[in-house]
Write an enzyme that holds these catalytic residues in place. Structure first.
Site, PDB file in Angstrom:
ATOM      1  N   GLU A  60       0.814  -1.220   0.000  1.00 52.93           N
ATOM      2  CA  GLU A  60       0.000   0.000   0.000  1.00 52.93           C
ATOM      3  C   GLU A  60       0.845   1.265   0.000  1.00 52.93           C
ATOM      4  O   GLU A  60       0.589   2.196  -0.749  1.00 52.93           O
ATOM      5  CB  GLU A  60      -0.968   0.016   1.186  1.00 52.93           C
ATOM      6  CG  GLU A  60      -2.252  -0.764   0.969  1.00 52.93           C
ATOM      7  CD  GLU A  60      -2.104  -2.241   1.221  1.00 52.93           C
ATOM      8  OE1 GLU A  60      -1.022  -2.663   1.702  1.00 52.93           O
ATOM      9  OE2 GLU A  60      -3.056  -3.001   0.971  1.00 52.93           O
ATOM     10  N   HIS A 129     -10.725  -4.508   9.996  1.00 56.32           N
ATOM     11  CA  HIS A 129     -11.329  -4.325   8.666  1.00 56.32           C
ATOM     12  C   HIS A 129     -12.626  -3.527   8.721  1.00 56.32           C
ATOM     13  O   HIS A 129     -13.403  -3.542   7.773  1.00 56.32           O
ATOM     14  CB  HIS A 129     -11.623  -5.682   8.013  1.00 56.32           C
ATOM     15  CG  HIS A 129     -10.401  -6.422   7.556  1.00 56.32           C
ATOM     16  ND1 HIS A 129      -9.517  -6.992   8.429  1.00 56.32           N
ATOM     17  CD2 HIS A 129      -9.918  -6.666   6.312  1.00 56.32           C
ATOM     18  CE1 HIS A 129      -8.545  -7.573   7.746  1.00 56.32           C
ATOM     19  NE2 HIS A 129      -8.766  -7.392   6.459  1.00 56.32           N
TER      20      HIS A 129
END
Lengths: 325, 395
Positions: A60, A129
């Site tokens: 990322e 998440h």
């Protein structure tokens, strides 16, 4: 008008912009051969090829930085995060590079990039998440943020984000991808900074954004059964912020609830409350109440998760509180 | 030589890779004169010496200005590393791109930013190359291909990959030179960027300015491997060059740049150098993490300016008078730069909110601080200068 799902509308926006501008490309994990982790980019690899639809490694920080660098050079990357939770790894490049670049170069280097993907909770995805990440992005001057709640808004706001010359985060919702709705055919762009009244009412304002718009509408339906008419104002764009629309609603109802998916501390709602007390204090008949996620990491167990999330009942109760009912 | 280096060099397709080329300089078949001075003309050698003298005198001027409060914040001097600035950037084309970290004053000048614009930026003045908004660590002028000036260790490395990505995306034949200090190779950003550069075969050269210390920590204390081994895992060729030898460094980068331009893919260079000053202005030159003897021995034997000067004089290519004239010119340019900076105004207060956003949207408010937002169309509420509630000053 065609009825599309939210994910199809996002796809339509990306294709609309990639058709008109070769400098737009899509990069992210699983966006190409897999058609997107949530199938948002379905068919795009076939349509545009691997020059413009690019599978990244699970890096990322790295691919975000690469996209920011490409944007510095004048391309218009769409940088997809499988979820904004993973973008926390990339925040150095979002905040230190993308947000500050134009300023510290004295206007030499704009960064026309879109960061997009789902934010917030879905169902039992647990603590790492489920986080709503709006605050991290909207905190930094230099970044813009939009949070479409409907398929039509998804198409129009994503298209506007791609055309914008600044870094724009487009925060979606995993639970929104299957939502269906009418979406205008052909070229469709919604300007940033324009809130949308999703329901009209004069008794109380529920100001919100993103997928909480749907919770607000359910709460408004429940309130209507008790003859309380709620104004549901979907900000759509957090930065730029449609201050006029907020102040107009406050002036009409004199009572406000801010509903958001994220945590309360320094949340989006904290800014909205500050704004209202600064600029519409005399219009208020009650203190503004915020409804947020419980101030805890998201638990996995179904019953605890339900308790942690801001739900319809909490919104109804908050509305009654500002109405002194 | 580390195993990864050897493997990488073997991957070079067209004969000797730069790493081998360097050792090939000792090849007795070459004429001594051209071998020793890289085949440069006298004028070219004088120009390289003049460049390095300018970098040295510029940094000394900055040091002086910092001491009397003309320059604030952090200020990281490049003194001792000038051979690398000249030797790696001067061989590039004007349209090639350079991106780097925060010890970048001389690199900025090497790529084409004027000493005056660089110094004015250090002074925080409006004629600085970043308008006084960046400062010492954020020198930018993209019109000369200098893309900053980045302050987070390693942060510029994925950005450099992105600049190279854009070159490739557009089918251009420029290359990107991406500098970093030795400590940056321990950042995840470095590993991620190298991997992606290799996957996508990007036209980028990663140059480690290996001065042996990340601030006060010796590289050997914080690295499990030699520097040359750091790129091998990604199949990126590694080369070591002596950054104190500007002739060697120039020829090395000249060749490497053309290889990358021709499609050789990403490269990794361990450029060995030494910092003659502290990490920043607040850091002592020696005494804590390195001894005075160590610093003195490098200043004595590894000064890139002295090395070139002595070689030129030994070869009869430079007289004392010529040296003094070149140095006087470098001092004059640095003095002029400081005078220019001193005379440049501070940025206009009304510009505080300029360039936060490239596009002020027609609708909504961008600034939420409740202050006045200067003049014109930069206030961020999309309603122009007469907007009643602009910037939250309503009521």
């Amino acid at each position: 008008m065609a009825e599309l799902t939210y994910r199809e509308a996002l796809n339509a926006a990306m294709c609309q912009e990639m058709d008109r501008d070769d400098s737009v490309f899509l990069m992210g994990e699983e966006v190409a051969e897999y058609d997107g982790a949530y199938k948002v980019s379905r068919g795009m690899l076939e349509r545009y090829g691997d020059r413009r639809v690019v599978d990244s490694p699970i890096s990322e920080l790295g691919f975000t930085g690469l996209c920011v660098g490409a944007a510095m050079a004048g391309l218009r990357p769409i940088c997809e995060f499988m979820t904004f939770n993973f973008s926390i790894l990339a925040l150095d490049q979002v905040i230190n590079s993308a947000a500050k670049m134009l300023y510290m170069t004295n206007g030499q280097v704009p960064v026309p990039i879109v960061f997009r993907g789902p934010t917030g909770a879905a169902l039992q995805l647990s603590a790492q998440h489920s986080q709503a990440c709006e605050t991290y992005y909207v905190h930094a001057p230099g970044v813009k943020l939009v949070t479409p709640a409907t398929p039509a808004d998804a198409k129009g706001l994503l298209a506007a984000a791609i055309r914008d010359d600044d870094p724009v985060a487009v925060m979606e919702g995993e639970l929104l991808y299957n939502v269906r709705g009418e979406v205008p055919d052909g070229e469709y762009v919604i300007p940033l900074g324009v809130a949308d009244r999703k329901r009209s009412g004069d008794d109380v304002s529920i100001v919100t954004h993103g997928k909480m718009v749907h919770v607000a509408l359910q709460a408004a339906t429940a309130l209507a059964r008790e003859e309380i008419e709620a104004d549901v104002l979907d900000l759509r764009s957090i930065r730029p912020l449609d201050v006029d629309a907020i102040l107009e609603s406050v002036a009409r109802t004199n009572r406000v609830v801010y509903l958001e998916e994220g945590w309360p501390f320094a949340g989006v709602g904290a800014q909205i409350v500050s704004l209202i007390q600064d600029e519409a204090f005399d219009d208020l008949d009650a203190p503004v109440v915020r409804v947020t996620q419980a101030d805890v990491p998201m638990p996995y167990a179904k019953n605890l998760e339900q308790l942690a999330k801001p739900g319809v009942k909490a919104v109804v109760d908050a509305c009654k509180r500002v109405l002194y009912l | 030589m580390a195993q990864g280096t050897r493997t990488a060099t073997e991957r070079m397709t067209d004969g000797a890779g730069p790493g081998e080329n360097r050792s090939g300089a000792a090849d007795g078949s070459e004429p001594a004169a051209s071998r020793g001075l890289g085949g440069f003309t006298r004028e070219e050698l004088h120009a390289l010496l003049a460049d390095m003298l300018l970098y040295r005198r510029f940094e000394e001027k900055a040091e002086e200005a910092y001491a009397i409060g003309k320059i604030g914040g952090f200020c990281h001097l490049h003194i001792g590393q000038e051979g690398l600035a000249a030797g790696s950037i001067k061989p590039l084309r004007d349209d090639d791109l350079v991106i780097t970290a925060y010890r970048e004053h001389t690199q900025a000048i090497a790529k084409g930013i004027s000493p005056g614009a660089a110094m004015a930026e250090l002074y925080g003045r409006v004629d600085g190359c970043s308008g006084g908004r960046g400062g010492s660590m954020h020198l930018f002028d993209t019109t000369v291909g200098f893309w900053g000036g980045h302050g987070i260790v390693g942060g510029q490395i994925p950005l450099g990959a992105g600049l190279a990505w854009a070159i490739k995306y557009r089918g251009g034949d420029q290359i990107c030179l991406c500098f970093m200090g030795d400590a940056a190779v321990n950042q995840g950003a470095f590993l991620e960027a190298l991997n992606m550069s290799a996957i996508w075969h990007l036209p980028v050269i990663y140059v480690v300015e290996n001065n042996g210390y990340g601030m006060g920590t010796a590289f050997s204390r914080v690295s499990a491997t030699e520097m040359e081994a750091r790129s091998g895992a990604y199949g990126i060729p590694a080369n070591t060059v002596n950054g104190q030898d500007v002739v060697e460094t120039y020829r090395f980068f000249e060749e490497l740049a053309e290889q990358v331009r021709a499609g050789a893919g990403p490269q990794f260079v361990n450029a060995v150098t030494y910092r003659f000053r502290g990490h920043s202005m607040s850091d002592p030159v020696s005494g804590t993490y390195r001894s005075k003897e160590e610093v003195d021995s490098h200043v004595e034997a590894q000064d890139p300016i002295k090395i070139l000067r002595d070689r030129l004089m030994d070869a009869g290519l430079l007289t004392q008078e010529e040296l003094e004239a070149l140095d006087a010119e470098a001092r004059a340019l640095s003095d002029e730069a400081a005078d220019f900076a001193d005379a440049s105004p501070l940025p206009d207060p009304s510009t505080l909110y300029d360039h936060v956003y490239a596009e002020i949207n027609q609708h909504g408010r961008l600034f939420l601080d409740g202050r006045e937002h200067g003049s014109g169309d930069t206030r961020g509420d999309g309603r122009g200068a007469s907007g009643g509630a602009a910037g939250g000053t309503h009521g």
